[in-house]
Design a protein around this motif. Structure first.
Motif, PDB file in Angstrom:
ATOM      1  N   HIS A   7     -28.189  13.869   1.863  1.00 27.81           N
ATOM      2  CA  HIS A   7     -27.825  15.241   1.515  1.00 27.81           C
ATOM      3  C   HIS A   7     -29.031  16.166   1.568  1.00 27.81           C
ATOM      4  CE1 HIS A   7     -23.697  14.658  -0.523  1.00 27.81           C
ATOM      5  NE2 HIS A   7     -23.865  13.854   0.486  1.00 27.81           N
ATOM      6  N   GLY A   8     -28.849  17.314   2.177  1.00 22.70           N
ATOM      7  CA  GLY A   8     -29.907  18.323   2.185  1.00 22.70           C
ATOM      8  C   GLY A   8     -30.930  18.118   3.290  1.00 22.70           C
ATOM      9  N   GLU A  56     -30.625  18.489   6.406  1.00 16.75           N
ATOM     10  CA  GLU A  56     -30.603  19.543   7.430  1.00 16.75           C
ATOM     11  C   GLU A  56     -31.471  20.730   7.018  1.00 16.75           C
ATOM     12  OE1 GLU A  56     -28.220  18.788   5.440  1.00 16.75           O
ATOM     13  OE2 GLU A  56     -27.001  20.487   4.830  1.00 16.75           O
ATOM     14  N   LEU A 113     -13.433  28.893  16.896  1.00 15.01           N
ATOM     15  CA  LEU A 113     -12.744  30.186  16.791  1.00 15.01           C
ATOM     16  C   LEU A 113     -12.277  30.650  18.167  1.00 15.01           C
ATOM     17  CD1 LEU A 113     -11.986  32.467  14.784  1.00 15.01           C
ATOM     18  CD2 LEU A 113     -14.086  33.615  15.464  1.00 15.01           C
ATOM     19  N   LYS A 117      21.061  35.101  21.810  1.00 15.34           N
ATOM     20  CA  LYS A 117      19.788  35.429  21.152  1.00 15.34           C
ATOM     21  C   LYS A 117      18.856  36.091  22.162  1.00 15.34           C
ATOM     22  CE  LYS A 117      20.116  31.767  17.763  1.00 15.34           C
ATOM     23  NZ  LYS A 117      20.686  32.669  16.742  1.00 15.34           N
ATOM     24  N   PRO A 118      17.915  36.886  21.671  1.00 19.01           N
ATOM     25  CA  PRO A 118      16.986  37.538  22.600  1.00 19.01           C
ATOM     26  C   PRO A 118      16.226  36.492  23.413  1.00 19.01           C
ATOM     27  CG  PRO A 118      16.272  37.797  20.313  1.00 19.01           C
ATOM     28  CD  PRO A 118      17.653  37.250  20.279  1.00 19.01           C
ATOM     29  N   ALA A 175      11.315  36.669  21.671  1.00 18.78           N
ATOM     30  CA  ALA A 175      11.123  37.341  20.385  1.00 18.78           C
ATOM     31  C   ALA A 175       9.920  36.717  19.703  1.00 18.78           C
ATOM     32  CB  ALA A 175      12.363  37.199  19.505  1.00 18.78           C
ATOM     33  N   PRO A 188       9.341  36.089  16.353  1.00 19.87           N
ATOM     34  CA  PRO A 188       9.555  35.033  15.340  1.00 19.87           C
ATOM     35  C   PRO A 188       9.742  33.646  15.943  1.00 19.87           C
ATOM     36  CG  PRO A 188      10.841  36.951  14.787  1.00 19.87           C
ATOM     37  CD  PRO A 188      10.261  37.215  16.146  1.00 19.87           C
ATOM     38  N   SER A 189      10.544  33.559  17.018  1.00 19.66           N
ATOM     39  CA  SER A 189      10.782  32.232  17.583  1.00 19.66           C
ATOM     40  C   SER A 189       9.564  31.710  18.328  1.00 19.66           C
ATOM     41  CB  SER A 189      11.999  32.261  18.502  1.00 19.66           C
ATOM     42  OG  SER A 189      11.804  33.212  19.519  1.00 19.66           O
ATOM     43  N   ILE A 208       6.454  31.968  17.096  1.00 20.18           N
ATOM     44  CA  ILE A 208       5.369  31.671  16.163  1.00 20.18           C
ATOM     45  C   ILE A 208       5.097  30.170  16.000  1.00 20.18           C
ATOM     46  CG2 ILE A 208       4.804  31.763  13.684  1.00 20.18           C
ATOM     47  CD1 ILE A 208       5.423  34.729  13.804  1.00 20.18           C
ATOM     48  N   PRO A 209       6.139  29.307  15.886  1.00 24.31           N
ATOM     49  CA  PRO A 209       5.810  27.884  15.748  1.00 24.31           C
ATOM     50  C   PRO A 209       4.941  27.365  16.892  1.00 24.31           C
ATOM     51  CG  PRO A 209       8.093  28.237  15.172  1.00 24.31           C
ATOM     52  CD  PRO A 209       7.583  29.541  15.707  1.00 24.31           C
ATOM     53  N   PHE A 241       1.462  28.733  16.542  1.00 30.58           N
ATOM     54  CA  PHE A 241       0.749  27.988  15.487  1.00 30.58           C
ATOM     55  C   PHE A 241       0.270  26.640  16.022  1.00 30.58           C
ATOM     56  CE2 PHE A 241       1.094  24.820  12.062  1.00 30.58           C
ATOM     57  CZ  PHE A 241       0.105  25.286  11.219  1.00 30.58           C
TER      58      PHE A 241
END
Lengths: 403, 183
Positions: B48-49, B51, B66, B95-96, B99, B101-102, B104-105, B108
């Motif tokens: 530990h430490g 570095e 990122l 359904k559209p 879209a 919302p559909s 997002i999964p 993610f």
């Protein structure tokens, strides 16, 4: 400062001086008096609006206290070493729970205003509601509330008392094991009571609407904001010169990490709730979001998306922010404000059908419960030590390092 | 190019070891304070430490992650928009065809996947992996770096490296079995 010397090389001040303790209690009492004063005035001016505003404030305080209780239980069940210091502050916050039964009185008094849809005389005429009356009826509602309050008061009291007993007990290991054994069933009890309380007090405002994830949603917001409150208390106490070893920048960093994690958890749960309803597109389910998309409620909904998730998510991502006092404090204040917006967004559309408009009555509904909660925390903080002096895992907490 | 004064062109690094992590820790601090940069420590377990004692800057890995996350997020959005909304729209239960919302999964999931790849392969890149061996391993006792010794290796490419001076410094700090390993 009176110095209670701690074993294992840690020599942190463990107790407030009598003057400091008195000042803390005075501050809490002042907050309670001011809060209840504003709340009383609001009640006198607009009784109906106050019923809803107060429910927002009551849920704001209760969910934070439940989040804190859950935090304490999780530290015991996981045998956590790093959090021995911060655990005490969360025990103070969970100390609000025995008071929530008193805070519930205005909700109970206004129950017929709030829950008119199923408590009122026309409930049985609506087929969708009539089938639910076996669960949603005043008698059972108040019996359940009594069960919730007893369970919470018992758990908050017992875990607070046993943890305080560690300070000068020779059998601190036995006590720690006892708390560890009790914490697992206690988590189960807290999770279930919290879920059903969320169903009873919030979801039943719109008795035809239902969402099975609703309890988890309420938990996620409560746990998140209790961490924000813990961050604020830790920063304050460290700034005042307490906690040189049991809680340092490393502990603050960990609290920040949890706050960051639960920002994502809330978003995950909130989106899961929204997504299924959006996708299935069934009228009795979508009505919940339709009510929250009317006029200015649309902006409040977007505020939740960005303010409750996107902004704290990006803000808390860098390590330097979580380790900076100012960076974490800004995040914590922001998170607490957003938790209030979340509770407001759940309750108020049932009154303000034509869009959100915040008034001072709402402030009264918030300040009353918050003032009482401040007094409850102050009373706990003024007694006993600032961290579990006799906890066998204290050395582990002192050694904490983030690589 | 000016000829280096006393630098041995053959040597890759000067390698030695200590008996305790504390000695190694102290050695790293001294090298850091002397202005050394190209040196490395090899220990049987994380110290530990260390570095900070070595004066290492924070890793650049988070920025790679990122960037990978942003790539995953945006590519998932664009892919679904292009496939579902533009290139081949399908009518499914009215359904559209596209879209948010559909989407997002998938957004993610691809964010998480790309972040994980970014972390794993970014770490490879920063550590110049895969590589079968490092010349430092030519030190005859190097196997003990996984057992009970704490190794220090000062690379010859280091500006301040000087076979005699560096050796004298390390010897003074208590390093044992100091050897110059070949590249």
């Amino acid at each position: 400062m009176s110095g209670q010397v701690v074993k294992n090389g840690a020599r942190d001040v463990a107790k407030l001086t009598p003057e400091q303790a008195k000042r803390v209690v005075t501050f809490g009492a002042a907050a309670a008096v001011v809060g209840l004063g504003v709340a009383g005035a609001a009640y006198a001016v607009d009784r109906q609006r106050f019923a809803y505003s107060y429910l927002v404030g009551f849920m704001f305080v209760t969910t934070i206290a439940l989040g804190a209780l859950m935090f304490v239980l999780i530290q015991h069940v996981t045998r956590a070493g790093w959090s021995v210091g911060p655990r005490r502050q969360m025990e103070w916050v969970s100390g609000i729970l025995p008071w929530t039964v008193a805070l519930f009185v205005p909700v109970a008094m206004n129950a017929h205003t709030l829950y008119e849809a199923w408590m009122g005389p026309h409930a049985a005429e609506d087929k969708g509601i009539a089938k639910k009356l076996g669960y949603l009826n005043p008698q059972f509602f108040f019996i359940r509330a009594a069960v919730f309050f007893s369970a919470w008061a018992l758990l908050a009291w017992w875990f607070g008392k046993t943890s305080a007993a560690l300070d000068d007990s020779k059998e601190s290991k036995t006590l720690t094991k006892k708390m560890q054994a009790a914490s697992a069933p206690a988590i189960l009890v807290t999770a279930l009571t919290l879920t059903f309380a969320a169903f009873d007090w919030l979801m039943s405002l719109e008795p035809k609407w239902y969402s099975t994830i609703f309890g988890v949603y309420i938990f996620s917001g409560g746990f998140w904001s209790s961490l924000a409150l813990l961050a604020l208390m830790t920063i304050y106490l460290q700034g005042k010169g307490f906690f040189q070893r049991v809680s340092t920048v490393e502990h603050r960093h960990d609290i920040g990490k949890l706050l960051f994690g639960f920002t994502v958890f809330w978003a995950y749960i909130a989106f899961s709730q929204f997504f299924l309803i959006w996708y299935a597109n069934i009228p009795e389910e979508t009505i919940f979001f339709k009510h929250r998309w009317v006029e200015s409620w649309q902006q409040v909904s977007m505020l939740l998306l960005f303010g409750h998730f996107v902004i704290p998510f990006l803000w808390l991502m860098p390590r330097t922010i979580k380790r900076s006092n100012a960076g974490l404090a800004i995040a914590a204040v922001w998170c607490l404000a957003m938790h209030y917006v979340d509770m407001y967004w759940l309750v108020m559309p049932n009154l303000d059908h034509q869009g959100a408009h915040f008034t001072w009555i709402d402030l009264g509904g918030l300040l009353g419960p918050v003032g009482v909660a401040a007094l409850a925390i102050a009373l706990r903080a003024s007694k006993g030590s600032l961290f579990p002096v006799g906890d066998p895992r204290l050395p582990e907490a002192v050694r904490l390092q983030n690589l | 190019m000016p000829e280096p004064k006393t630098k041995s062109r053959k040597a890759h690094a000067l390698v030695g070891y200590f008996d305790t992590p504390a000695d190694l820790f102290h050695c790293c601090e001294t090298l850091r304070d002397e202005g050394y940069k190209d040196f490395d420590a090899h220990t049987p377990f994380p110290v530990h430490g260390l570095e900070h004692a070595m004066g290492l800057r924070p890793s650049r890995l988070p920025w790679i992650v990122l960037a990978a996350a942003a790539f995953g997020l945006s590519s998932a959005y664009l892919m679904q928009w292009w496939m579902g909304g533009v290139d081949y729209p399908l009518n499914i239960s009215g359904k559209p065809s596209f879209a948010l919302p559909s989407s997002i999964p998938i957004m993610f999931e691809l964010t998480v996947l790309c972040s994980a790849f970014g972390t794993f392969f970014g770490m490879w890149g920063l550590n110049r992996l895969p590589r079968y061996y490092d010349p430092v391993m030519k030190h005859p006792s190097f196997g003990r770096a996984t057992d009970d010794k704490f190794f220090i290796a000062v690379e010859a490419k280091e500006e301040k490296y000087d076979p005699e001076g560096t050796r004298a410094l390390l010897e003074k700090l208590g390093a044992k079995e100091l050897l110059e390993v070949e590249p």
